[in-house]
Design an enzyme around this catalytic site. Structure first.
Site, PDB file in Angstrom:
ATOM      1  N   HIS A 331      80.744  91.515  42.800  1.00  0.00           N
ATOM      2  CA  HIS A 331      82.177  91.189  42.794  1.00  0.00           C
ATOM      3  C   HIS A 331      83.044  92.021  43.659  1.00  0.00           C
ATOM      4  CE1 HIS A 331      85.907  90.261  40.475  1.00  0.00           C
ATOM      5  NE2 HIS A 331      85.929  89.053  40.572  1.00  0.00           N
ATOM      6  N   LYS A 333      84.772  93.989  47.004  1.00  0.00           N
ATOM      7  CA  LYS A 333      85.730  93.728  47.911  1.00  0.00           C
ATOM      8  C   LYS A 333      85.724  94.644  48.970  1.00  0.00           C
ATOM      9  CE  LYS A 333      87.402  90.774  44.194  1.00  0.00           C
ATOM     10  NZ  LYS A 333      85.977  89.617  44.189  1.00  0.00           N
ATOM     11  N   ASP A 338      83.749 101.089  61.552  1.00  0.00           N
ATOM     12  CA  ASP A 338      84.043 101.666  62.932  1.00  0.00           C
ATOM     13  C   ASP A 338      85.557 101.979  63.348  1.00  0.00           C
ATOM     14  OD1 ASP A 338      83.464 101.727  66.735  1.00  0.00           O
ATOM     15  OD2 ASP A 338      82.734 100.110  64.490  1.00  0.00           O
ATOM     16  N   GLN A 520      93.022  91.460  35.919  1.00  0.00           N
ATOM     17  CA  GLN A 520      93.197  89.682  35.602  1.00  0.00           C
ATOM     18  C   GLN A 520      93.094  89.364  34.602  1.00  0.00           C
ATOM     19  OE1 GLN A 520      89.908  88.475  38.466  1.00  0.00           O
ATOM     20  NE2 GLN A 520      90.346  86.024  38.121  1.00  0.00           N
ATOM     21  N   HIS A 659      95.525  88.679  40.069  1.00  0.00           N
ATOM     22  CA  HIS A 659      93.740  88.728  39.879  1.00  0.00           C
ATOM     23  C   HIS A 659      93.529  90.425  40.138  1.00  0.00           C
ATOM     24  CE1 HIS A 659      90.595  88.412  42.750  1.00  0.00           C
ATOM     25  NE2 HIS A 659      89.972  87.406  41.662  1.00  0.00           N
ATOM     26  N   LYS A 661      93.510  94.177  39.896  1.00  0.00           N
ATOM     27  CA  LYS A 661      92.686  95.639  39.439  1.00  0.00           C
ATOM     28  C   LYS A 661      93.080  96.666  39.250  1.00  0.00           C
ATOM     29  CE  LYS A 661      89.915  91.479  40.609  1.00  0.00           C
ATOM     30  NZ  LYS A 661      90.271  90.562  39.903  1.00  0.00           N
ATOM     31  N   ASP A 666     101.583 108.351  34.881  1.00  0.00           N
ATOM     32  CA  ASP A 666     102.102 109.544  34.991  1.00  0.00           C
ATOM     33  C   ASP A 666     102.723 109.307  36.781  1.00  0.00           C
ATOM     34  OD1 ASP A 666     101.858 109.598  32.610  1.00  0.00           O
ATOM     35  OD2 ASP A 666     100.922 110.870  32.610  1.00  0.00           O
ATOM     36  N   GLU A 720     108.800  94.329  42.782  1.00  0.00           N
ATOM     37  CA  GLU A 720     108.127  92.485  43.712  1.00  0.00           C
ATOM     38  C   GLU A 720     108.824  91.720  42.005  1.00  0.00           C
ATOM     39  OE1 GLU A 720     104.149  90.459  44.668  1.00  0.00           O
ATOM     40  OE2 GLU A 720     104.541  92.470  44.687  1.00  0.00           O
TER      41      GLU A 720
END
Length: 808
Positions: A331, A333, A338, A520, A659, A661, A666, A720
């Protein structure tokens, strides 16, 4: 014996068992094994003795297996165990492994109350048989224990006090200083998304654009491009905003990677091999990851694309190995390249890495506006993603499923840790060695070193965390002693990196004022769920994060201080919402919520308070509703009559799929990665995951609230979701803020769920549609048993046929 709360850290050493049988005669275990071997036909096996550590019925530790010492197994293994459990005993269980499971040899019980004063206890404990009688041999196990209450932790409830905070302890990767971090909300941010968010030093927050930056990073690479993904789809463009076009930006991802490989860049990809993607299921597989399609696209090219199954480590039984290889995924990603130096003008190169929740595949491109219909003739015409309705297609029209996600770019020494993670994984599962020999780039590639000066106000300290085991990463230590020194957990002949869970636990324990989570999934701490209609011991979602959150709130209530946790999850897990797996996960989520609210309500009642528990813990989801515009894309076909798809189309609404994570603490510390808040992601031996935890040492919440980039990022996310900014959002720990957020989310839910709405939804943040009673029970909202446009119960339903290991 009554149970007491163990909230803190246990240090346990399991030394040895003095004798497992009396004299030279056969023991009960020997007879049992002979019967099993005869029954299943595996033949005579070598005794493999191991011990487990349980807090009541919650497994918190396990030794390696000792072979050829059936009489006096000696482990001498030490464990560092985070705990948040009510227990009366710490139970040491001695077992013998066999191909289809394990045989119980006996249990030893250590009363928890003997540890509460914090003194070290070193003793031999009598081992009892299944009927709680002493074993015929009078066996004993030698253990040493010491309990440190959470309040003894020097960081408990103090936040990050200075820039010298060393990071999460007992981890594989140390914290790195002198780094840069860029935080991304969604795959793209259009030019007209400009919230004016003030930061320290008279600066303003500036958003970054994830897929634009990844496109630039891949395009600029001269020596290597390394990618891992749950899914990588070759037929997507990364650049889609007509107002922000780039030279060559219309190229599809697969062609871009081929082009770079043709230029001599080493392109290596590890894509999860979805083992359901065989003909019996259809080529796309149950998960529709395009893994076979991606492999075929790069066949006979210079791109090295490996389909990578989630192979078990060597320590499991046949049954356990089968579970790992068929139920769990890779899982992570990441993209590692470089890259040129920031100001150019040099032949020198540096390492740059991307870490987060966004796969480079279809369905992921979106912006803060999360359109349902308005982009179906442009950005999403060839990338229509709607897996929640059977047969959905661009021909039948919207709503598409909007996608909200979070990602990050890291530079400096931390980027090398991400590179090392890729190298470990490739050497384990990548086949032939095609990795670039970095020693040959010594004259070109700048070694791991700070990319900011120590007095740079914008510098970051960053630490890399993982969920992974020796089945997926090369070079893990062979012995428990070496594993422990490397910050790894040893299991039953399995070495595990479980540092993502450790990072969350440490961040929650440090927290002073508030926590903001987007994820998620949100389920776990099943050991504390109500057990009136299920056997919680069979659920096995044992990670601590939900319980740590509720205990933090409880502690603050007891101390008369305010602490608020905000959690954003999707309405339901992606998929047809009426399906058994989706309903089972919603059921686990409800039980998790209820456990937390019960803790909070009990604490409020103990203080004589009648506050609404949603003022302390509040759950949201995201959704959109879009008025029809002239000139909009018109579908050529229609959804099935009276289907949820048709109703959603007519009502012009759908959830925005969360989705992300991510956790912010604070406004000073942030975790971003691929790991969900469920057992699959937090276990270490299930799904492989990666995450980073970061803070700016010059922007800490010490005397005044933190006003660095973590604060700016949270405010941009709230802008948003809510469509506006409010002064109260500056201080999320205040009652004014949580009341404002709840009030706006309640209003938006009512508008979202209403029969008619002839305008766009004013904000995307919706109340998660459940009620919370003054007793902490989770209930349906009046008249809201099912999600709008579905027949799927919001509270979920337990599954009678799906094993919990699949849905937790």
């Amino acid at each position: 014996m009554s149970k007491v709360l163990l909230h803190g850290t246990l240090h346990v050493t399991v030394y040895e068992v003095d004798k497992l049988r009396e004299g030279g005669g056969p023991n009960v275990f020997g007879k049992l094994m002979a019967n099993i071997q005869e029954t299943v036909g595996f033949g005579e096996g070598t005794p493999k003795i191991y011990a487990t550590i349980d807090l009541e019925k919650s497994r918190v530790g396990r030794t390696r297996m000792i072979e050829n010492e059936p009489q006096n197994p000696r482990w001498y293994e030490s464990f560092h165990i985070y705990c948040a459990h009510h227990a009366s005993n710490i139970i040491f269980t001695v077992k013998d492994d066999n191909p289809i499971g394990a045989t119980l040899l006996g249990r030893a019980y250590m009363p928890v109350r003997e540890l509460l004063d914090g003194d070290e206890v070193d003793k031999w404990i009598e081992i009892m048989d299944e009927d709680n009688n002493p074993t015929p041999a009078g066996s004993k196990i030698h253990v040493k224990l010491q309990y440190f209450d959470v309040t003894q932790d020097r960081n408990w409830d103090r936040g990050i006090k200075t820039g010298k905070y060393p990071g999460v302890p007992y981890t594989f990767f140390a914290q790195r200083q002198g780094c840069r971090v860029s935080l991304y909300q969604d795959a793209h941010v259009p030019d007209n998304f400009i919230p004016k968010i003030s930061l320290a030093g008279g600066k303003y927050y500036e958003p970054h654009r994830c897929w634009e930056d990844i496109f630039d990073a891949i395009s600029d690479a001269k020596h290597f491009i390394y990618i891992t993904g749950w899914s990588v789809y070759t037929q997507i463009p990364l650049i889609r905003d007509p107002n922000r076009q780039k030279p060559g930006g219309d190229v599809l991802l697969g062609q871009l990677l081929k082009k770079k490989a043709d230029e001599g860049v080493r392109v290596a990809m590890l894509v999860w091999d979805d083992r359901t993607s065989v003909n019996v299921f259809k080529e796309d597989g149950l998960m529709a990851t395009h893994d076979e399609e991606t492999e075929n696209f790069f066949k006979d090219t210079d791109v090295h694309c490996i389909l990578c199954p989630r192979d078990p480590d060597d320590g499991g039984s046949i049954i356990q190995d089968l579970k790992v290889s068929t139920m769990f995924t890779h899982h992570q990603k990441i993209v590692v390249v470089d890259h040129e130096l920031p100001r150019g003008g040099s032949q020198k190169r540096r390492v740059m890495s991307f870490v987060g929740g966004i796969d480079l595949c279809d369905g992921r491109y979106d912006s803060a506006f999360h359109p349902l219909f308005s982009t179906l003739d442009s950005a999403h015409h060839d990338d229509f993603h709607q897996p929640n309705y059977a047969g959905a297609s661009i021909a039948k029209g919207g709503p598409r499923e909007p996608w909200h996600d979070i990602h990050s770019r890291v530079e400096g020494p931390i980027a090398w840790d991400v590179l090392f993670n890729f190298e470990q994984r490739w050497r384990k599962q990548g086949g032939k060695n095609v990795l670039v020999d970095l020693k040959q780039l010594d004259d070109i590639l700048i070694p791991p070193s700070p990319v900011t000066f120590p007095n740079d106000q914008e510098t970051w300290n960053v630490q890399l965390f993982r969920s992974i085991d020796g089945g997926a990463a090369f070079g893990f230590p062979d012995t428990p002693e070496e594993a422990s020194k490397s910050g790894l957990v040893s299991g039953k002949d399995n070495i595990i990196d479980r540092s993502i869970q450790d990072a969350y636990i440490n961040a929650i324990r440090r927290a002073k004022h508030f926590i903001y989570i987007e994820n998620q999934y949100f389920l776990g701490s099943s050991f504390a769920w109500k057990s009136d209609d299920i056997d919680v011991d069979e659920v096995g979602a044992l990670h601590l994060i939900p319980k740590e959150l509720s205990l933090k709130i409880v502690t603050k209530i007891q101390e008369g201080e305010k602490f608020i946790v905000y959690i954003v999850v999707p309405m339901w897990p992606e998929g047809i919402p009426e399906n058994g797996s989706v309903q089972a996960i919603l059921d686990w989520q409800r039980r998790t919520m209820e456990m937390m609210y019960k803790d909070i309500v009990d604490a409020l009642q103990d203080k004589g308070l009648d506050d609404d528990p949603r003022e302390y813990l509040t759950f949201f989801c995201l959704g959109n509703r879009e008025a029809k515009k002239s000139g909009e894309y018109e579908p050529t076909e229609a959804p099935e009559p009276d289907s949820g798809y048709l109703h959603a189309q007519e009502n012009r609404r759908f959830m925005i799929y969360v989705h992300s994570k991510m956790m912010i603490v604070d406004d000073e510390y942030i975790i971003v990665g691929s790991a969900n808040i469920n057992q699959r992601s937090m276990d270490g031996a299930r799904d492989s995951e990666i995450a980073m935890g970061a803070y700016q040492p010059y922007h800490l919440a010490t005397q005044t609230p933190a006003r660095g980039h973590v604060h700016g990022f949270r405010m941009a996310l709230w802008y948003e979701h809510l469509g506006m900014l409010d002064d109260s959002f500056e201080r999320p720990e205040n009652k004014d803020c949580v009341n404002k957020a709840n009030e706006m989310a309640d209003k938006c839910w009512d508008l979202y769920a209403s029969e008619d709405l002839d305008r766009d939804l004013p904000g995307h943040l919706l109340r998660y549609p459940v009620g919370v009673t003054r007793k902490g029970d989770i209930t349906e909202l009046p008249g809201t048993e099912c999600f709008p446009d579905t027949s799927a119960r919001i509270l979920g339903a337990k599954s009678d046929y799906l094993p919990p290991i699949l849905t937790t």
